[in-house]
Design an enzyme around this catalytic site. Structure first.
Site, PDB file in Angstrom:
ATOM      1  N   HIS A 269      -7.812 -13.249  -7.390  1.00  0.00           N
ATOM      2  CA  HIS A 269      -8.341 -12.129  -6.616  1.00  0.00           C
ATOM      3  C   HIS A 269      -9.781 -11.903  -7.074  1.00  0.00           C
ATOM      4  O   HIS A 269     -10.043 -11.897  -8.268  1.00  0.00           O
ATOM      5  CB  HIS A 269      -7.500 -10.868  -6.813  1.00  0.00           C
ATOM      6  CG  HIS A 269      -7.797  -9.817  -5.784  1.00  0.00           C
ATOM      7  ND1 HIS A 269      -8.986  -9.123  -5.769  1.00  0.00           N
ATOM      8  CD2 HIS A 269      -7.091  -9.390  -4.727  1.00  0.00           C
ATOM      9  CE1 HIS A 269      -8.976  -8.276  -4.731  1.00  0.00           C
ATOM     10  NE2 HIS A 269      -7.856  -8.425  -4.084  1.00  0.00           N
TER      11      HIS A 269
ATOM     12  N   LYS B  51       1.920  -9.530  -2.363  1.00  0.00           N
ATOM     13  CA  LYS B  51       1.168  -9.512  -3.620  1.00  0.00           C
ATOM     14  C   LYS B  51       1.038  -8.077  -4.126  1.00  0.00           C
ATOM     15  O   LYS B  51       0.990  -7.132  -3.342  1.00  0.00           O
ATOM     16  CB  LYS B  51      -0.222 -10.140  -3.450  1.00  0.00           C
ATOM     17  CG  LYS B  51      -1.166  -9.366  -2.555  1.00  0.00           C
ATOM     18  CD  LYS B  51      -2.545 -10.004  -2.428  1.00  0.00           C
ATOM     19  CE  LYS B  51      -3.461  -9.569  -3.521  1.00  0.00           C
ATOM     20  NZ  LYS B  51      -3.876  -8.151  -3.461  1.00  0.00           N
ATOM     21  N   ASN B  52       0.935  -7.954  -5.471  1.00  0.00           N
ATOM     22  CA  ASN B  52       0.481  -6.682  -6.036  1.00  0.00           C
ATOM     23  C   ASN B  52      -0.968  -6.465  -5.579  1.00  0.00           C
ATOM     24  O   ASN B  52      -1.709  -7.443  -5.406  1.00  0.00           O
ATOM     25  CB  ASN B  52       0.463  -6.744  -7.560  1.00  0.00           C
ATOM     26  CG  ASN B  52       1.817  -6.640  -8.218  1.00  0.00           C
ATOM     27  OD1 ASN B  52       2.034  -7.250  -9.250  1.00  0.00           O
ATOM     28  ND2 ASN B  52       2.736  -5.883  -7.660  1.00  0.00           N
ATOM     29  N   ASP B  53      -1.376  -5.243  -5.465  1.00  0.00           N
ATOM     30  CA  ASP B  53      -2.780  -5.001  -5.186  1.00  0.00           C
ATOM     31  C   ASP B  53      -3.599  -5.243  -6.458  1.00  0.00           C
ATOM     32  O   ASP B  53      -3.043  -5.281  -7.566  1.00  0.00           O
ATOM     33  CB  ASP B  53      -2.991  -3.584  -4.652  1.00  0.00           C
ATOM     34  CG  ASP B  53      -4.021  -3.592  -3.523  1.00  0.00           C
ATOM     35  OD1 ASP B  53      -3.997  -2.701  -2.677  1.00  0.00           O
ATOM     36  OD2 ASP B  53      -4.855  -4.529  -3.503  1.00  0.00           O
ATOM     37  N   GLU B  54      -4.922  -5.399  -6.269  1.00  0.00           N
ATOM     38  CA  GLU B  54      -5.724  -5.867  -7.402  1.00  0.00           C
ATOM     39  C   GLU B  54      -5.721  -4.932  -8.608  1.00  0.00           C
ATOM     40  O   GLU B  54      -5.892  -5.400  -9.736  1.00  0.00           O
ATOM     41  CB  GLU B  54      -7.173  -6.170  -6.970  1.00  0.00           C
ATOM     42  CG  GLU B  54      -8.035  -4.992  -6.574  1.00  0.00           C
ATOM     43  CD  GLU B  54      -7.773  -4.475  -5.180  1.00  0.00           C
ATOM     44  OE1 GLU B  54      -6.920  -5.059  -4.481  1.00  0.00           O
ATOM     45  OE2 GLU B  54      -8.403  -3.481  -4.822  1.00  0.00           O
TER      46      GLU B  54
ATOM     47  N   LYS C  44       0.874  -1.186   0.000  1.00  0.00           N
ATOM     48  CA  LYS C  44       0.000   0.000   0.000  1.00  0.00           C
ATOM     49  C   LYS C  44       0.903   1.226   0.000  1.00  0.00           C
ATOM     50  O   LYS C  44       1.994   1.199   0.581  1.00  0.00           O
ATOM     51  CB  LYS C  44      -0.907   0.016   1.248  1.00  0.00           C
ATOM     52  CG  LYS C  44      -1.827  -1.192   1.388  1.00  0.00           C
ATOM     53  CD  LYS C  44      -3.000  -1.146   0.442  1.00  0.00           C
ATOM     54  CE  LYS C  44      -3.825  -2.394   0.590  1.00  0.00           C
ATOM     55  NZ  LYS C  44      -4.994  -2.436  -0.282  1.00  0.00           N
TER      56      LYS C  44
ATOM     57  N   LYS D  68     -12.680  -6.088   7.186  1.00  0.00           N
ATOM     58  CA  LYS D  68     -13.450  -4.896   6.768  1.00  0.00           C
ATOM     59  C   LYS D  68     -14.505  -5.209   5.712  1.00  0.00           C
ATOM     60  O   LYS D  68     -15.337  -4.356   5.397  1.00  0.00           O
ATOM     61  CB  LYS D  68     -12.493  -3.839   6.223  1.00  0.00           C
ATOM     62  CG  LYS D  68     -11.982  -4.127   4.793  1.00  0.00           C
ATOM     63  CD  LYS D  68     -10.952  -3.109   4.323  1.00  0.00           C
ATOM     64  CE  LYS D  68     -10.493  -3.391   2.897  1.00  0.00           C
ATOM     65  NZ  LYS D  68      -9.367  -2.592   2.468  1.00  0.00           N
TER      66      LYS D  68
ATOM     67  N   HIS E 194      -9.362 -15.546  -2.545  1.00  0.00           N
ATOM     68  CA  HIS E 194      -9.765 -14.822  -1.341  1.00  0.00           C
ATOM     69  C   HIS E 194     -11.120 -15.362  -0.901  1.00  0.00           C
ATOM     70  O   HIS E 194     -12.061 -15.430  -1.711  1.00  0.00           O
ATOM     71  CB  HIS E 194      -9.840 -13.327  -1.639  1.00  0.00           C
ATOM     72  CG  HIS E 194      -8.489 -12.721  -1.889  1.00  0.00           C
ATOM     73  ND1 HIS E 194      -7.992 -11.684  -1.154  1.00  0.00           N
ATOM     74  CD2 HIS E 194      -7.520 -13.030  -2.788  1.00  0.00           C
ATOM     75  CE1 HIS E 194      -6.778 -11.367  -1.586  1.00  0.00           C
ATOM     76  NE2 HIS E 194      -6.475 -12.177  -2.575  1.00  0.00           N
TER      77      HIS E 194
HETATM   78  C1  CAP Z   1      -6.935  -5.486   1.438  1.00  0.00           C
HETATM   79  C2  CAP Z   1      -7.089  -5.408  -0.055  1.00  0.00           C
HETATM   80  C3  CAP Z   1      -7.772  -6.621  -0.622  1.00  0.00           C
HETATM   81  C4  CAP Z   1      -9.188  -6.814  -0.186  1.00  0.00           C
HETATM   82  C5  CAP Z   1      -9.733  -8.060  -0.862  1.00  0.00           C
HETATM   83  C6  CAP Z   1      -7.823  -4.157  -0.485  1.00  0.00           C
HETATM   84  O1  CAP Z   1      -6.267  -4.328   1.881  1.00  0.00           O
HETATM   85  O2  CAP Z   1      -5.832  -5.354  -0.671  1.00  0.00           O
HETATM   86  O3  CAP Z   1      -7.781  -6.463  -2.042  1.00  0.00           O
HETATM   87  O4  CAP Z   1      -9.231  -7.000   1.152  1.00  0.00           O
HETATM   88  O5  CAP Z   1     -10.849  -8.450  -0.138  1.00  0.00           O
HETATM   89  O6  CAP Z   1      -7.465  -3.694  -1.570  1.00  0.00           O
HETATM   90  O7  CAP Z   1      -8.716  -3.725   0.246  1.00  0.00           O
HETATM   91  P1  CAP Z   1      -6.200  -4.101   3.465  1.00  0.00           P
HETATM   92  P2  CAP Z   1     -11.214  -9.987  -0.058  1.00  0.00           P
HETATM   93  O8  CAP Z   1      -5.444  -5.267   4.054  1.00  0.00           O
HETATM   94  O9  CAP Z   1      -5.461  -2.801   3.633  1.00  0.00           O
HETATM   95  O10 CAP Z   1      -7.614  -4.066   3.961  1.00  0.00           O
HETATM   96  O11 CAP Z   1      -9.980 -10.643   0.448  1.00  0.00           O
HETATM   97  O12 CAP Z   1     -12.374 -10.021   0.887  1.00  0.00           O
HETATM   98  O13 CAP Z   1     -11.552 -10.409  -1.453  1.00  0.00           O
HETATM   99 MG    MG Z   2      -6.462  -5.084  -2.603  1.00  0.00          MG
END
Ligand code: CAP
Ligand code: MG
Ligand code: MG
Length: 467
Positions: free
Chosen positions: A272, A178-181, A152, A314, A306
């Site tokens: 993801h 991981k890379n973020d989505e 992040k 959250k 996931h």
């Molecule tokens: C979490 C996260 C994940 C989501 C995916 C985001 O960040 O990277 O992509 O949590 O949700 O972008 O919010 P945080 P799920 O750890 O900062 O919350 O796993 O329910 O599919």
């Molecule tokens: Mg994410």
């Protein structure tokens, strides 16, 4: 009402030639049986009224409504799996059962609550190949969850800033990044530069710690060629086992998932599910549940998906469903709300298979019973608002440690920085393992003590949190 689709009590639906599904259905101005026949027609061979061009053979492929529960608006529909594209294509199934029926004007509620795949159907689908067990071997981590992070801010770092945070997390003791989505090939963080910088960070930390690490690269792209180019580039830079391929399975689609599963069977395929909320949230009348999405992801061959934080993080989502999804991912035998699923391609009444299921239920290893033509396990990836303080609670809730956690703000918002965030994760886990309270264990552990102070002030309110 198209009565040819209504065959209540038809025993043939259990002969192994049908995929079974349970829908919650409601029509605007029609009876449940009416809307059931419309949905069965539209999601298999028919349309809004009986068609004159049907043949005896085409009618043998009709989906069949074989059970109705008026009180709860539940409808059981059997799909002859012969109607699905040969060669194990999940995209095609979803087009049938989660396609037009979601758009029919006459339908007010259409939610797929559970699905069942008979062994004769399972054998036609890939299922996972590279599993968390392979990743555990590479990381030399057997008994505990694999602790990961998402870098992040979600986007906006340069490739060297990004890699620096990977280094910090890994050197603090984290295993997996991981890379973020949404991370792709943005001009301020060119893809090849990001891969190279991650490689340098990984080499550095492995040199310093002697520990192997893994990075999951988001290869979701505008088109097939670009996705493959990213995957091949990563393969040319990274060591086998040190990388996973992340695909945004909802927005890039089932075809992307299955392409990567088939082209790179020896790489961890990270599904993801960003966007799944449009289908899965409890309050959505149209869609499918998290367990249903999870079952199809395992059928398609994801190594991990996931599955939600079971009411602790959250993201919305019912704790019960998230735990069920984790079981559907990992187990040989998993119980849904409406179906018991045996993830094996041999007849369910096979005595040895029954023995394996018993062993699994007793927590014993059954792999010594030989090759079972099992749909290999997929691992839950736990994310979404997690922070070090929640790990023990999550393990107790889901009842297994066979998963990957990925924390974003839960690590990168730590007041002492990312490295301390990672260390706090390992410390919190150790406290749970030794059955010592976090406060007690943190007495001489500054990273955890600071984490407790910070994250207790930043709890994420969760509507489904078990109070
Ligand atoms: C979490 C996260 C994940 C989501 C995916 C985001 O960040 O990277 O992509 O949590 O949700 O972008 O919010 P945080 P799920 O750890 O900062 O919350 O796993 O329910 O599919
Ligand atoms: Mg994410
Ligand atoms: Mg198979």
């Amino acid at each position: 009402m198209q009565k040819e689709y209504i065959q209540i009590g038809n025993p043939n639906v259990f002969n192994g030639q049908y995929m079974l599904a349970v829908f919650r259905l409601e029509g605007y101005d029609s009876s449940l049986v009416d809307v059931a026949s419309e949905v069965a027609a539209e999601s298999s061979t028919g349309s809004f009224v009986k068609i004159g061009t049907a043949t005896a053979f085409s009618e043998s492929l009709d989906a069949l409504v074989y059970r109705i529960d008026e009180k709860n608006n539940l409808v059981w529909i059997a799909y002859p799996w012969r109607i699905f594209d040969r060669g194990g294509n999940v995209q095609n199934i979803m087009t049938f059962i989660a396609g037009n029926v979601f758009g029919m004007a006459s339908v007010k509620v259409c939610k797929i609550l559970d699905v069942y795949f008979p062994p004769q159907m399972l054998v036609q689908y890939d299922g996972p190949e590279y599993t968390i067990d392979d990743m555990r071997k590479y990381l030399n981590i057997q008994e505990r969850p694999i602790f990961g992070s998402i870098i992040k801010p979600k986007i906006g770092l340069t490739s060297s800033e990004y890699a620096e945070l990977c280094y910090d997390f890994w050197s603090g003791g984290g295993d997996f990044v991981k890379n973020d989505e949404p991370q792709a090939d943005q001009d301020f963080c060119p893809y090849d530069k990001m891969v190279q910088d991650v490689k340098h960070a990984m080499d550095r930390v492995e040199q310093e710690t002697g520990k192997t690490k893994v990075h999951s690269f988001n290869i979701s792209s505008s088109d097939y060629d670009t996705m493959i180019k990213k995957a091949d580039y990563i393969q040319s830079v990274m060591k086998p086992g040190s990388y996973a391929f992340l695909v945004d399975g909802i927005t890039a689609g089932w075809m992307a998932i299955q392409t990567i599963r088939r082209k790179y069977p020896n790489v961890f395929l990270h599904f993801h599910r960003a966007g799944h909320g449009a289908f899965t949230r409890d309050e959505n009348p149209i869609g499918y549940t998290v367990p249903v999405l999870t079952k199809f992801a395992r059928l398609a061959g994801a190594s991990g998906i996931h599955t939600g934080t079971a009411g602790i993080g959250k993201m919305a989502g019912s704790p019960k469903e998230d735990v069920m999804a984790a079981n559907h991912s990992l187990r040989l035998y998993s119980e849904g709300d409406y179906f018991k699923q045996i993830w094996s391609e041999i007849p369910e009444k096979d005595a040895d298979l029954q023995l394996a299921i018993q062993k699994e239920a007793q927590g014993e290893d059954y792999s010594n019973l030989g090759y079972w033509r099992i749909t290999k396990k997929m691992c839950p990836i736990i994310s979404g608002g997690l922070n070090p303080l929640l790990i023990g609670e999550f393990i107790d809730t889901v009842g297994t440690q066979d998963f990957i956690t990925t924390m974003g703000a839960g690590v990168h918002s730590h007041p002492m920085g990312t490295k301390a965030g990672a260390t706090a994760v390992l410390q919190a886990y150790e406290a749970w393992k030794q059955k010592i309270s976090l406060e007690e264990y943190a007495k001489d552990k500054e990273e955890l003590r600071v984490a407790i102070d910070f994250y207790t002030k930043h709890e994420v309110p969760h509507p489904d949190k078990q109070v």
